[in-house]
Design a protein around this motif. Sequence first.
Motif, short mmCIF file in Angstrom:
data_model
loop_
_atom_site.label_atom_id
_atom_site.label_comp_id
_atom_site.label_asym_id
_atom_site.label_seq_id
_atom_site.Cartn_x
_atom_site.Cartn_y
_atom_site.Cartn_z
N UNK A 1 37.21 51.33 23.60
CA UNK A 1 36.47 50.17 24.12
C UNK A 1 37.35 48.92 24.02
N UNK A 13 26.51 44.53 16.14
CA UNK A 13 27.11 45.70 15.49
C UNK A 13 27.24 45.50 13.99
N UNK A 68 36.41 60.77 17.25
CA UNK A 68 35.57 61.09 16.10
C UNK A 68 35.94 62.46 15.50
N UNK A 76 24.36 62.72 13.26
CA UNK A 76 24.03 61.66 14.20
C UNK A 76 22.51 61.66 14.32
N UNK B 137 27.88 51.84 24.98
CA UNK B 137 27.97 50.88 23.87
C UNK B 137 27.08 51.24 22.69
N UNK B 140 27.42 56.14 22.70
CA UNK B 140 28.78 56.66 22.61
C UNK B 140 29.55 56.08 21.44
N UNK B 141 29.39 54.79 21.22
CA UNK B 141 30.11 54.11 20.14
C UNK B 141 29.71 54.64 18.77
N UNK B 142 28.51 55.23 18.70
CA UNK B 142 28.05 55.78 17.42
C UNK B 142 28.56 57.21 17.20
#
Lengths: 131, 390, 349
Positions: A1, A13, A68, A76, B137, B140-142
Amino acid sequence: MSVPRFWRNLGSRYNLEGTHCKECGEYYYPPRDTCVNCRRLGKIEAYKFKGTGEVVTFTVIHTAAEGFEEQTPYALAIIKLDEGPCLTSQIVGDPEKVHIGLRVRSVFRKLGSDGERGMIYYGTKFIPDEA
Amino acid sequence: MRDVAIIGVKNTKYGELWDRSLRQLVVEAGIGAIEDAGVSGKDIDALYVGNMSGGRFIDQEHIGALIADYSGLSRNLHVPATRVEAACASGGLALRQAIMTVASGYGDIVIAAGAEKMTDVCSSEASTALAAAADREWEGMAGATFPGLYAMIARLHMHKYGTTSEQLAEVAVKNHSNGVHNPIAQYRNKITVEQVLSSIMVADPLHIFDCSPITDGASAVVLAPAEIAHKYTDTPIYIKATAQASDTIALHDRRDITTLDATVVAARRAYEMAKVGPKDIDLVEVHDCFTIAEICAIEDLGFAEKGKGGLVTAEGETAIGGRIPVNTSGGLKACGHPVGATGIKQAAEIVTQLRGEAGGRQVDGAEYGMTHNVGGSGATAAIHIFSRNR
Amino acid sequence: MTIGIVSYGAYVPRYRIKVEEIARLWGDDAEILKKGLMVLEKSVPALDEDAATIAVEAARSALARGAFDPSRIGAVYTGSESHPYAVKPTSTIVAQAVGATPDLTAADFEFACKAGTAAVQACMGLVSSGMVDLGLAIGADVSQGAPSDALEYTAAAGGVALVIGRNESELCAVIEDTYSFTTDTPDFWRREGQPYPEHGGRFTGEPGYFKHVTNAAKGLMKKLDTKPEDYDYAVFHQPNGKFPRNAAKMLGFSKEQIAPGLVVTKIGNTYSGSCMMGLAATLDQAKPGDRIFMTAFGSGAGSDSFSITVTDRIEEIRDKAPKVSELIRDPIYLDYGQYAKHKGKIRFA
């Protein structure tokens, strides 16, 4: 990103900064500028979430998304914050300990990085709330 | 509005097609469909192509123009070509655009195609490209992956309704069994519940055999106004309904994580438009990108009570010969899932079935067929109902 | 003017590796090492933890304990020898994550293991001059020890944040004075771009640690005209269990005085967090009126001594954030392979 894209939402965030519609009372995280219920008639204000909630559902990822890979297996989850909205986050620690209904709280962790040379993405993950 | 019919269909082989490019695949499907319909390039008024991610898979945008060009429809004929994108529902939406063009009278002979070339990137890059269909955002970012999102649906479905891993596996077993009879299918081998359950875990509780594969392939159908369809074919298949609905891009924002409201709403709109109900449908191609997705789909489309999708699958009700055959093509699981092409392939399968040309997987006497194409984890649903009779 | 600690917060990652496990890999004698180092195991960061995340968690803990408006913080200084960026401050990450931005100054400190106490001194100066209302001083590290090097047995991860202020009613401890002793002594270093530090072996002891710790301690006691007996507790930088014990003995402090702050045995040397971790553990149990003597040491080399008196307010705020003893219970043990992965010692390219 890209850097600006990440930076733009740094407050959300890092600190779970979301929004709240004063018109209908609904809370939004991730933040929304337009209320889903009231649309243009909504009155959106900033709201910082407490960071506590519970696991609605979860998975343990064995085949990771790019970036990741070294974290597998990782849990998750979809977490319902106490104020109402749900978000997607990793639950840090032993994936075996995660279950539906688990109480969790937010912690500050690395979300990832743009390789070895690029920017490090910090943000919020969740941890079982044993208190 | 005018009634619309499908007068020609064609699928390429689906699979890992190392020696074939996107443009070759889509030209093969397009020309095949034109030949099947018996029309000429000069007759074509418009072209729509479903393609999710040319930009990420082959570093190529402007897919509509590329395809029109290599199909010979550009330099002399200048046929308008439009790419349609809604992640894995791109094909279904391309079909819908083509239907609306014919129904409105803006065009008579219109092509709806779908194509994806996924194996030119490595599998991790492909996964990242596919994950862009979720909220980049905030999912996916997680660290979310597509199997991960559907695994969370599966986990909650199991928790709320007692659905089991074995029942999920039954979806894959049935679809592989159907794929055996489909010459274009990526996988034409039978598998067992034990094989599914002992396959590698991707995102708990989903094993690799709960997931649709990465596939290259293209499909195309040719549309015409119903009143002139018989000029081209003895077996036009009529579009009875086209419906589409949206839901939140992120799974976590849904009203109910185990229900795809976009499917429920699009289905309601489709049933109303076609003036039929679930009981009238003889077979359906649903979006089984993961086994749990088929279970949710048959519930949300009204073919099973909410929570009973796994049970009815295990009891054989969705097999060929069962109450409501689901995914006779082999579905995304066995036939393969070139994401932009899938919605068109589903329509081609229903047309083939309603024409009575499906060979070993034929559903006898089928009159009404349905397709169900989903984008992302359920943010877009496109549903079509087809019939042999106008 | 009275300057002191408004609040404090500590953070220690949950993962540990035992001395035995590291010794097993390199064929060393674990029993001799444990006896020599007086360290049994050390903390290891999670895969998604670094000095910045540890600094943030420690700072948030201090904020939770102090329950003050974060916009009052006028300075954030983070001391570390493992800042995640070579260029780009850790302190801005911390300032943003605690909600202190934008009305403040921030910078990162580096002075081996005493970068945290150097940050405390800088905050004391800003607070006492009236330049800022509150200062946030942090020592946090995910320290590096080269594979098979002696440091690998102790180089650990953790951090402590102190909030420095001058409003007497909100201080949980008064810092009566500070004194530093600094020389250019190359006992330990890490060159730019190098993954692991180098050290002078036994040279780090006498001319490094002991010379600076004892001189700083003596200097402060001389300045204040105090003696070891005037203090209820003492904390010394703890690169291992042996050095602080020996330093205490050399200066005339008792085993009992240093016992509460000697956390190195269970978590190893948290570098910039090390001495401050001992202070946090001591504050966790000190009573109002207790006096604490603290001396940090950073290679290169220098020592910062502090004389601290606990106030009544400690009782009000102590339980509002996790104590060090709570942070270090319930560890998850790693084998060397997992440890190597956590520490990024496995290269992918």
